[in-house]
Design a protein around this motif. Structure first.
Motif, mmCIF file in Angstrom:
data_model
loop_
_atom_site.group_PDB
_atom_site.id
_atom_site.type_symbol
_atom_site.label_atom_id
_atom_site.label_comp_id
_atom_site.label_asym_id
_atom_site.label_seq_id
_atom_site.Cartn_x
_atom_site.Cartn_y
_atom_site.Cartn_z
ATOM 1 N N VAL A 147 -59.245 75.341 4.295
ATOM 2 C CA VAL A 147 -60.650 75.500 4.661
ATOM 3 C C VAL A 147 -60.892 76.976 4.941
ATOM 4 O O VAL A 147 -60.157 77.593 5.717
ATOM 5 C CB VAL A 147 -61.003 74.657 5.898
ATOM 6 N N ILE A 165 -63.137 65.845 -1.258
ATOM 7 C CA ILE A 165 -62.224 66.186 -0.181
ATOM 8 C C ILE A 165 -61.568 64.906 0.296
ATOM 9 O O ILE A 165 -62.225 63.900 0.526
ATOM 10 C CB ILE A 165 -62.960 66.854 0.984
ATOM 11 N N LEU A 222 -73.942 69.722 4.205
ATOM 12 C CA LEU A 222 -72.755 69.831 3.363
ATOM 13 C C LEU A 222 -73.173 69.626 1.917
ATOM 14 O O LEU A 222 -73.643 68.552 1.546
ATOM 15 C CB LEU A 222 -71.706 68.796 3.759
ATOM 16 N N LEU A 243 -62.957 73.652 0.998
ATOM 17 C CA LEU A 243 -64.241 73.699 1.689
ATOM 18 C C LEU A 243 -64.485 75.111 2.200
ATOM 19 O O LEU A 243 -63.567 75.782 2.670
ATOM 20 C CB LEU A 243 -64.260 72.724 2.875
ATOM 21 N N ALA A 279 -71.863 69.043 -1.509
ATOM 22 C CA ALA A 279 -70.582 68.541 -2.006
ATOM 23 C C ALA A 279 -70.407 68.815 -3.487
ATOM 24 O O ALA A 279 -71.282 68.518 -4.290
ATOM 25 C CB ALA A 279 -70.479 67.030 -1.750
ATOM 26 N N THR A 331 -66.673 75.162 -4.970
ATOM 27 C CA THR A 331 -66.197 74.084 -4.118
ATOM 28 C C THR A 331 -67.306 73.678 -3.150
ATOM 29 O O THR A 331 -68.399 74.242 -3.162
ATOM 30 C CB THR A 331 -64.942 74.529 -3.337
ATOM 31 N N SER A 332 -67.033 72.699 -2.313
ATOM 32 C CA SER A 332 -68.033 72.243 -1.354
ATOM 33 C C SER A 332 -68.284 73.309 -0.291
ATOM 34 O O SER A 332 -67.381 74.060 0.081
ATOM 35 C CB SER A 332 -67.568 70.951 -0.679
ATOM 36 N N HIS A 338 -62.153 70.257 10.660
ATOM 37 C CA HIS A 338 -61.889 69.687 9.343
ATOM 38 C C HIS A 338 -60.489 70.047 8.871
ATOM 39 O O HIS A 338 -59.765 69.201 8.335
ATOM 40 C CB HIS A 338 -62.923 70.184 8.334
#
Length: 302
Positions: free
Chosen positions: A7, A297, A291, A112, A293, A140-141, A27
């Protein structure tokens, strides 16, 4: 399955970055992956009127500026995460913040990116906030984190497109692992908004779809929502009519959710420079964290 990447949390050392550090840290801990906290020193801070070249400025200001920034980032991470801050890796770079954040995430194959959601002011109204540009260009997210206590409620939006699938999967993983109440929302545009704009200046008439056809679409939408809610373990689902972004924001406020999860159409090229997508409008105006997405994940570990 490939291992889940780290992350990456971006901080500008302001209070707006604290929710990003906190939620990014949670997370990373839940997934058991590394936490990377990055800070980007804008090039403007290294410019000196008597030393116009970047090489000279790097020699004069580079090491001290980077070291001081790293110290400040470490202090902020420790203040937010406490004892667990020792598990975080701090990195400081210089350049354009949005570009460097995306580069760091891609170099580390991050699962993330977490950034703070600062209010848009001044030129940012036209140029766009760093968080928006990160969302736009990251592969990515991206979590745009805002301050607010946990309500154990999440709103996930779907338009039934392929781009919405990651949002459903991530929300499902959260629902199964944490028991958080997830509401699935689909927004139908009213028939009057479907008038092709190309017909208007030509004076052409347009006949809206028959009431029976609209009812059939509504029934199909509800049936699809019910199936998706059962598949992913969502507590509730609903279908509304109106502008998608406006309805998402309205329902998020009414339901008092702590986070909105939405997909991204993954625009490329020059199209990505155009503001106005549902995700971007939600990010700009949401009081809750958002978020966006893109990649799946894994579900947090118990």
């Amino acid at each position: 399955m490939d291992p889940v990447g780290p992350v990456v949390v971006a901080t500008d050392l302001s209070d707006a970055s604290r929710p990003a550090i906190e939620r990014g840290g949670d997370h990373a801990a839940a997934l058991g992956v590394p936490l990377i906290v990055c800070h980007v020193v804008p090039d403007v801070f290294r410019q000196h009127p008597l030393m116009p070249t970047s090489a000279e400025n790097d020699l004069l200001f580079g090491p001290d500026l980077i070291a001081r920034a790293a110290e400040l980032v470490t202090n902020q991470v420790t203040d937010v995460l406490g004892a667990s801050a020792g598990d975080a890796r701090v990195t400081v770079e210089s350049g354009a913040p949005d570009e460097e954040i995306v580069r760091i995430a891609e170099a580390n194959r991050a699962s993330l990116i977490a950034v703070g959601g600062k209010p848009r002011e001044g030129a940012q109204i036209v140029l766009g906030h760093v968080a928006e540009r990160v969302v736009r260009y990251a592969h990515t997210s991206v979590l745009v984190a805002r301050d607010g206590g946990p309500t154990k409620k999440i709103l996930v939006a779907t338009d039934f497109s392929e781009g919405a699938l990651p949002a459903l999967r991530i929300a499902g993983a959260i629902a199964r692992s944490s028991g958080i109440h997830v509401t699935l929302l689909h927004v139908m545009k009213p028939p009057s908004s479907m008038l092709p704009s190309a017909l208007m200046p030509l004076g052409n008439t347009w006949t809206p779809p028959a009431a029976a056809a609209v009812e059939q679409l509504e029934a199909l939408g509800l049936s699809t929502l019910e199936s998706l809610a059962k598949e992913h373990g969502f507590a509730s689902f609903e279908q509304r009519e109106g502008d998608p972004a406006d309805v998402i924001l309205e329902r998020a406020k009414e339901l008092e959710v702590e986070m909105i999860i939405t997909g991204s159409r993954g625009r490329r090229g020059l199209v990505r420079l155009v503001l106005g997508s549902v995700a971007e409008k939600v990010i700009r105006n949401s009081l809750a964290s958002v978020l966006v997405a893109r990649e799946v994940i894994e579900a947090p570990r118990q």
